[in-house]
Design an enzyme around this catalytic site. Structure first.
Site, PDB file in Angstrom:
ATOM      1  N   HIS A 121       0.828  -1.212   0.000  1.00 13.16           N
ATOM      2  CA  HIS A 121       0.000   0.000   0.000  1.00 13.16           C
ATOM      3  C   HIS A 121       0.863   1.263   0.000  1.00 13.16           C
ATOM      4  CE1 HIS A 121       0.819   0.874   4.263  1.00 13.16           C
ATOM      5  NE2 HIS A 121       0.624  -0.423   4.514  1.00 13.16           N
ATOM      6  N   CYS A 137       3.357  -4.604   6.600  1.00 10.26           N
ATOM      7  CA  CYS A 137       2.997  -4.429   5.195  1.00 10.26           C
ATOM      8  C   CYS A 137       4.176  -3.890   4.390  1.00 10.26           C
ATOM      9  CB  CYS A 137       1.810  -3.485   5.064  1.00 10.26           C
ATOM     10  SG  CYS A 137       0.250  -4.181   5.654  1.00 10.26           S
TER      11      CYS A 137
END
Length: 243
Positions: A121, A137
């Protein structure tokens, strides 16, 4: 069936384009036609299609490589998980895509990691790129994740590595009940292959079933009962790291 579906889509698009093109010619709107051609070219550029698209993330290099087979398409600098919340090493697939905001930046591509919610992301903290900074992440500059987003499809394979030791890329830590990660899942896999871990699904979570399997393995291999997985157990499982 998929090929037929694609042909139908292409024929439908061709029909729509023909109608639009004819309308523009009738109107003599050269400016509008040029705008339409520019829009069409942009759509093609924004939605490229490759036969063997894949993503390789190297935590040690802080790089994400977009590949078509073995050919490099693009590379981006990323931020990975902190030492306390490492990024999930292993072989995954993109299972969701979304346009998010806030701390996740402008795009999200979720991965099928079984022990938590992880993805690729953007970020509202661009200064963090290049460091171990996330909760696990893969974090990117918004402009980069927007660029990557247009290539990636549902099912695109994603490999995350950290050096040459596969699921043990962060080293041989002492694993204890409640721990999660690629190393936990690899221990599950080895216990399963040896007939101790009876679960069909490997989830990378050290829970009661794994603990019971570990005790039975230790007993059969002359290892003192220990709920922690240390070097002695690693060695008996065939996990030996060599430079």
């Amino acid at each position: 069936m998929l090929k037929i579906f694609r042909i139908i889509i292409v024929l439908t698009l061709i029909g729509a384009l023909t109608i639009a093109f004819g309308h523009l010619l009738k109107q003599g709107d050269v400016r509008g036609l040029n705008e339409y051609i520019e829009w069409e070219n942009n759509m093609i550029l924004k939605n490229p299609d490759y036969e063997d698209l894949k993503i390789l993330v190297d935590i040690s290099e802080k790089k994400l490589y977009l590949l078509n087979g073995n050919a490099l398409i693009k590379q981006y600098t990323i931020a990975s998980g902190k030492i306390s919340s490492p990024s999930p090493l292993g072989y995954w697939k993109v299972t969701s895509k979304a346009r998010w905001g806030s701390g996740f930046g402008t795009r999200w591509m979720g991965l099928n990691v079984p022990w938590g919610k992880y993805g690729i992301h953007g970020t509202n903290k661009p200064d963090s790129i290049g460091y171990n900074a996330s909760a696990g992440c893969i974090r990117m500059h918004n402009r980069d994740v927007e660029d990557l987003y247009k290539y990636v499809k549902h099912g695109t394979p994603v490999t995350i590595i950290n050096g040459e030791f596969g699921p043990f890329g962060y080293g041989l830590r002492t694993i204890k009940p409640g721990d999660i990660g690629a190393d936990v899942m690899e221990v599950q896999r080895r216990l399963q292959a040896l007939g101790y871990y009876k679960m069909d699904y490997l989830d990378g979570k050290y829970g009661p079933y794994m603990e019971d399997a570990l005790y039975r393995f230790q007993k059969d291999n002359g290892i003192a009962k220990n709920h922690k997985i240390t070097y002695e157990t690693y060695k008996s499982l065939g996990v030996i790291m060599m430079e």
